[in-house]
Design a protein around this motif. Structure first.
Motif, PDB file in Angstrom:
ATOM      1  N   ARG A  51       0.833  -1.207   0.000  1.00  0.00           N
ATOM      2  CA  ARG A  51       0.000   0.000   0.000  1.00  0.00           C
ATOM      3  C   ARG A  51       0.869   1.258   0.000  1.00  0.00           C
ATOM      4  O   ARG A  51       0.481   2.283  -0.560  1.00  0.00           O
ATOM      5  CB  ARG A  51      -0.945  -0.019   1.197  1.00  0.00           C
ATOM      6  CG  ARG A  51      -0.281   0.149   2.540  1.00  0.00           C
ATOM      7  CD  ARG A  51      -1.271   0.087   3.670  1.00  0.00           C
ATOM      8  NE  ARG A  51      -0.606   0.104   4.970  1.00  0.00           N
ATOM      9  CZ  ARG A  51      -1.213  -0.155   6.115  1.00  0.00           C
ATOM     10  NH1 ARG A  51      -2.502  -0.464   6.123  1.00  0.00           N
ATOM     11  NH2 ARG A  51      -0.542  -0.113   7.246  1.00  0.00           N
ATOM     12  N   SER A  52       2.052   1.204   0.656  1.00  0.00           N
ATOM     13  CA  SER A  52       2.927   2.374   0.635  1.00  0.00           C
ATOM     14  C   SER A  52       3.467   2.618  -0.767  1.00  0.00           C
ATOM     15  O   SER A  52       3.583   3.767  -1.209  1.00  0.00           O
ATOM     16  CB  SER A  52       4.080   2.194   1.628  1.00  0.00           C
ATOM     17  OG  SER A  52       4.965   1.171   1.227  1.00  0.00           O
ATOM     18  N   VAL A  92      -3.473   7.241   3.153  1.00  0.00           N
ATOM     19  CA  VAL A  92      -3.453   5.893   3.742  1.00  0.00           C
ATOM     20  C   VAL A  92      -4.403   5.799   4.929  1.00  0.00           C
ATOM     21  O   VAL A  92      -5.132   4.815   5.078  1.00  0.00           O
ATOM     22  CB  VAL A  92      -2.025   5.504   4.170  1.00  0.00           C
ATOM     23  CG1 VAL A  92      -2.024   4.142   4.856  1.00  0.00           C
ATOM     24  CG2 VAL A  92      -1.109   5.478   2.967  1.00  0.00           C
ATOM     25  N   LYS A  93      -4.417   6.845   5.761  1.00  0.00           N
ATOM     26  CA  LYS A  93      -5.303   6.811   6.925  1.00  0.00           C
ATOM     27  C   LYS A  93      -6.760   6.793   6.474  1.00  0.00           C
ATOM     28  O   LYS A  93      -7.611   6.149   7.112  1.00  0.00           O
ATOM     29  CB  LYS A  93      -5.050   8.046   7.800  1.00  0.00           C
ATOM     30  CG  LYS A  93      -5.553   7.903   9.231  1.00  0.00           C
ATOM     31  CD  LYS A  93      -4.798   6.819   9.992  1.00  0.00           C
ATOM     32  CE  LYS A  93      -5.255   6.750  11.434  1.00  0.00           C
ATOM     33  NZ  LYS A  93      -4.555   5.669  12.167  1.00  0.00           N
ATOM     34  N   PRO A 108      -1.445  -2.408  10.827  1.00  0.00           N
ATOM     35  CA  PRO A 108      -1.666  -1.005  11.197  1.00  0.00           C
ATOM     36  C   PRO A 108      -0.733  -0.079  10.422  1.00  0.00           C
ATOM     37  O   PRO A 108       0.359  -0.474  10.010  1.00  0.00           O
ATOM     38  CB  PRO A 108      -1.368  -0.989  12.701  1.00  0.00           C
ATOM     39  CG  PRO A 108      -0.463  -2.158  12.922  1.00  0.00           C
ATOM     40  CD  PRO A 108      -0.894  -3.197  11.943  1.00  0.00           C
ATOM     41  N   PHE A 109      -1.169   1.152  10.253  1.00  0.00           N
ATOM     42  CA  PHE A 109      -0.385   2.161   9.548  1.00  0.00           C
ATOM     43  C   PHE A 109       0.601   2.781  10.528  1.00  0.00           C
ATOM     44  O   PHE A 109       0.206   3.456  11.468  1.00  0.00           O
ATOM     45  CB  PHE A 109      -1.315   3.212   8.959  1.00  0.00           C
ATOM     46  CG  PHE A 109      -0.627   4.281   8.168  1.00  0.00           C
ATOM     47  CD1 PHE A 109       0.430   3.982   7.321  1.00  0.00           C
ATOM     48  CD2 PHE A 109      -1.054   5.599   8.250  1.00  0.00           C
ATOM     49  CE1 PHE A 109       1.058   4.965   6.582  1.00  0.00           C
ATOM     50  CE2 PHE A 109      -0.442   6.595   7.509  1.00  0.00           C
ATOM     51  CZ  PHE A 109       0.617   6.277   6.678  1.00  0.00           C
ATOM     52  N   ILE A 117       6.600   6.462   2.502  1.00  0.00           N
ATOM     53  CA  ILE A 117       5.801   7.120   1.460  1.00  0.00           C
ATOM     54  C   ILE A 117       6.366   8.501   1.155  1.00  0.00           C
ATOM     55  O   ILE A 117       6.555   8.873  -0.009  1.00  0.00           O
ATOM     56  CB  ILE A 117       4.325   7.214   1.890  1.00  0.00           C
ATOM     57  CG1 ILE A 117       3.713   5.816   2.018  1.00  0.00           C
ATOM     58  CG2 ILE A 117       3.528   8.060   0.901  1.00  0.00           C
ATOM     59  CD1 ILE A 117       2.326   5.809   2.615  1.00  0.00           C
ATOM     60  N   GLN A 118       6.622   9.257   2.211  1.00  0.00           N
ATOM     61  CA  GLN A 118       7.163  10.597   2.030  1.00  0.00           C
ATOM     62  C   GLN A 118       8.490  10.553   1.277  1.00  0.00           C
ATOM     63  O   GLN A 118       8.727  11.344   0.346  1.00  0.00           O
ATOM     64  CB  GLN A 118       7.337  11.266   3.396  1.00  0.00           C
ATOM     65  CG  GLN A 118       7.981  12.640   3.367  1.00  0.00           C
ATOM     66  CD  GLN A 118       9.483  12.590   3.578  1.00  0.00           C
ATOM     67  OE1 GLN A 118       9.997  11.676   4.212  1.00  0.00           O
ATOM     68  NE2 GLN A 118      10.193  13.560   3.043  1.00  0.00           N
TER      69      GLN A 118
END
Length: 642
Positions: A51-52, A92-93, A108-109, A117-118
């Motif tokens: 997902r990232s 993502v959240k 969990p994120f 991601i950043q």
């Protein structure tokens, strides 16, 4: 420039690690990492998730469009670290919360994943800048060559093609990642460089992911969001009055119209006020001193020599006139400060046994533990640099026949020194001066090859080789700082940077090609004038005409001034941002005089919010510009008519 880590930050040393010490609440010391004590830090392989990667890919497309648009219009690119961290968290959240309600969320994120991601998004959008699609690559085109008087010959012109641009970027963009890795402990642990954007981003990410129950963290988050909202809304408010060039609060003549003409004014930038609160006092003072010496004294005196020292008919942007003094004096000061001799005096043995923590608290111990846990061996960095350099040495001459293999070899021998210079200066001031080091390469290699052998193309292509290394090196060190403060593994930082770089090498030419085919890119009277295309070509022409300029770089200015790296930046850009940063220092100083403990605890949160708010406004502002939406009003300040 010599640095004393123990005294360099004076009252602001707490900011370098996002308020690492904490404070006493109810007789108990509360720290940032204390709030995460019960939170498990995932291994580096689990920090890079599917997902990232997917989120990074989507955001990278958006950010590449924004950077390409800015490149082709003003050429000024703000720091996007904080915006990437914020949007990564929001995206993502958002969908992970929906999955959690459906019982489908398996992992969990974490703040480490947020940092990945950043890092990936910033690496990708960074390529959009260092790729040179709006500067050195565009400067090779026949359209830009036709705007000049010299050098418009077949050997000094290259037809743009999306195929060779992508191949060139893949050949040169990864080398810089290996050039700075061995120095990460020196930069972050030994010199304790602040890397303001990296620190602010880390502080933001930590605040988002702080577990409930930490009183100080809650108060810090509250202040962060207050300053963030103020900064965002104020930037939005300023936009309404900036319908054209010279309009808006950014052109407020704080010290009068004459000072405004010499770039002395306060431009109401919340970003640089926040950066000033994070940077050491000496950095901000050096910036202001440099602005006074250059724009207050040197440039007015040199401009009085117009017609004697240089032709009076030259445009203000010509490198044969006053602009040449600004560019080359600034570059020589930067190189003088971080020359090999200066580097040798700074370099110290830095291994896990020689690192002494300034404060043996939980935060520092925890961060040191994870920063040293997944080390990238120096031999691997050295081997990677050599192997990728060999690939580039072989590939680049096939793309640009004007450059020979030995030209590229020399570039890769020089590049690590310049990468250190840029990463060091970026750690002090948050300014990446990769473009200036690229201009330095243009002068060397265009002069070396000569006009008749294609020196213009050789100089511009060598600029790409140098900028790719220097820019990615400072970006990676900025991300290492963020990872250090969020306990993200150095390996996950490195590999996410590699992934983001690969995305950028593909996306940047494709997005540029969309603009290039859809609009009249490079037309000075069009919507996308790409001003740096002609400027970079002009530097290459200057190099082939004036070989003796290379001797200018031997001036050891750093022996006579306190902080040449910091002082050199306003020599070229002007003093407006130095005034903003000094305002930040003034706010911090007054706050410390009134309540030192509260300033220690909350100043990083306030500074981070100021940086984040205005930086994030850059995203909707760019979208509005892409949509052709202009501000409704123009506010200008004029002198009184008698």
């Amino acid at each position: 420039m010599e640095r004393n880590p123990s005294s360099d930050h004076q009252g602001g040393e707490a900011m370098e690690e996002g308020g690492k010490k904490g404070s006493d609440i109810g007789g108990k010391k509360v720290m940032v990492e204390e709030a995460f004590r019960e939170t498990t830090v995932p291994p580096w392989r689990k920090q890079i998730t599917a997902r990232s990667v997917a989120t990074s890919f989507v955001l990278s497309i958006i950010f590449n469009f924004i950077v390409c648009k800015l490149n082709l219009t003003t050429g000024v690119i703000p720091s996007l670290n904080v915006a990437a961290g914020l949007l990564g968290f929001a995206v993502v959240k958002g969908y992970s919360s929906m999955l959690e309600k459906c019982g489908l969320l398996k992992q969990p994120f974490t703040r480490q994943e947020n940092t990945v991601i950043q890092t990936c998004v910033v690496a990708s959008s960074g390529i959009a800048f260092s790729s040179g699609t709006a500067s050195y690559l565009l400067g090779m085109s026949a359209k830009i060559a036709a705007q000049g008087d010299e050098g418009n010959t077949p050997i000094n012109v290259k037809k743009l093609s999306i195929g060779w641009m992508i191949c060139f970027l893949f050949a040169v963009s990864f080398v810089g990642l290996f050039s700075i890795v061995p120095l990460r402990k020196v930069m972050i642990l030994r010199y304790k460089l602040t890397y303001p954007s990296g620190t602010a981003t880390a502080y933001l990410i930590n605040s988002f992911h702080t577990p409930k129950g930490a009183k100080l963290a809650k108060k810090q988050v509250a202040l962060l969001f207050k300053s963030f909202c103020f900064s965002f809304v104020f930037a939005f408010f300023q936009w309404f009055y900036a319908a054209a060039d010279g309009c808006g609060f950014a052109n407020f003549p704080t010290f009068g119209p004459q000072a405004l003409a010499q770039n002395f004014y306060f431009d109401f930038s919340s970003t640089y006020v926040g950066v000033g609160m994070i940077c050491p006092y000496m950095v901000n003072i050096s910036l202001l001193v440099g602005a006074v010496i250059s724009w207050g004294i040197m440039w007015p005196l040199i401009e009085n020599k117009k017609g004697d020292w240089y032709s009076a008919d030259l445009s203000p942007s010509s490198l044969h006139g006053i602009q040449g003094y600004r560019v080359f004096i600034a570059i020589s000061m930067m190189l003088g400060d971080d020359s090999p001799e200066s580097f040798n005096t700074k370099q110290e043995k830095t291994d896990s046994s020689s690192i002494v923590l300034a404060d043996e608290d939980y935060d520092a111990q925890r961060r040191l533990e994870f920063f040293l846990k997944d080390q990238i061996p120096n031999w691997a960095a050295f081997l990677g640099y050599v192997l990728l350099a060999i690939v580039s040495i072989i590939a680049v001459p096939f793309i640009f026949h004007q450059l020979k293999w030995y030209h590229i070899l020399v570039a890769y021998i020089i590049a690590p020194i310049l990468a250190f210079c840029n990463a060091y200066g970026c750690g002090l001031t948050d300014w990446s001066l990769a473009s200036n080091y690229g201009k330095f390469a243009i002068i060397i290699f265009s002069s070396w090859v000569g006009l008749e052998h294609g020196g213009v193309i050789a100089g511009l292509a060598s600029c790409g080789v140098m900028m790719s290394i220097v820019s990615t090196a400072s970006d990676l060190m900025q991300d290492f700082k963020t990872g250090y403060l969020t306990l993200a593994s150095p390996r996950s930082m490195f590999f996410s940077q590699v992934l983001g770089t690969a995305m950028g090498c593909l996306m940047s030419p494709l997005i540029f090609w969309f603009f290039y085919k859809a609009y009249s890119v490079g037309d000075p009277n069009g919507s996308y004038p790409a001003p740096y295309g002609l400027m970079y070509r002009g530097i290459a022409l200057l190099g082939v005409e004036a070989r003796e300029l290379l001797q200018y770089y031997k001036c050891n200015v750093y022996k006579f001034i306190p902080s040449p790296m910091c002082m050199a930046i306003p020599f070229y850009l002007g003093g407006y941002f130095a005034i903003d940063m000094c305002v930040g220092s003034l706010i911090l100083y007054v706050w410390q005089r009134r309540n030192k403990q509260k300033a220690h605890d909350y100043a990083p949160a306030m500074a981070s919010g100021l940086i984040c708010g205005e930086s994030l406004w850059g995203v909707p502002a760019a979208i509005l510009a892409l949509a052709g939406v202009k501000a409704p009003m123009c506010m200008k300040f004029l002198t009184a008519c008698l």
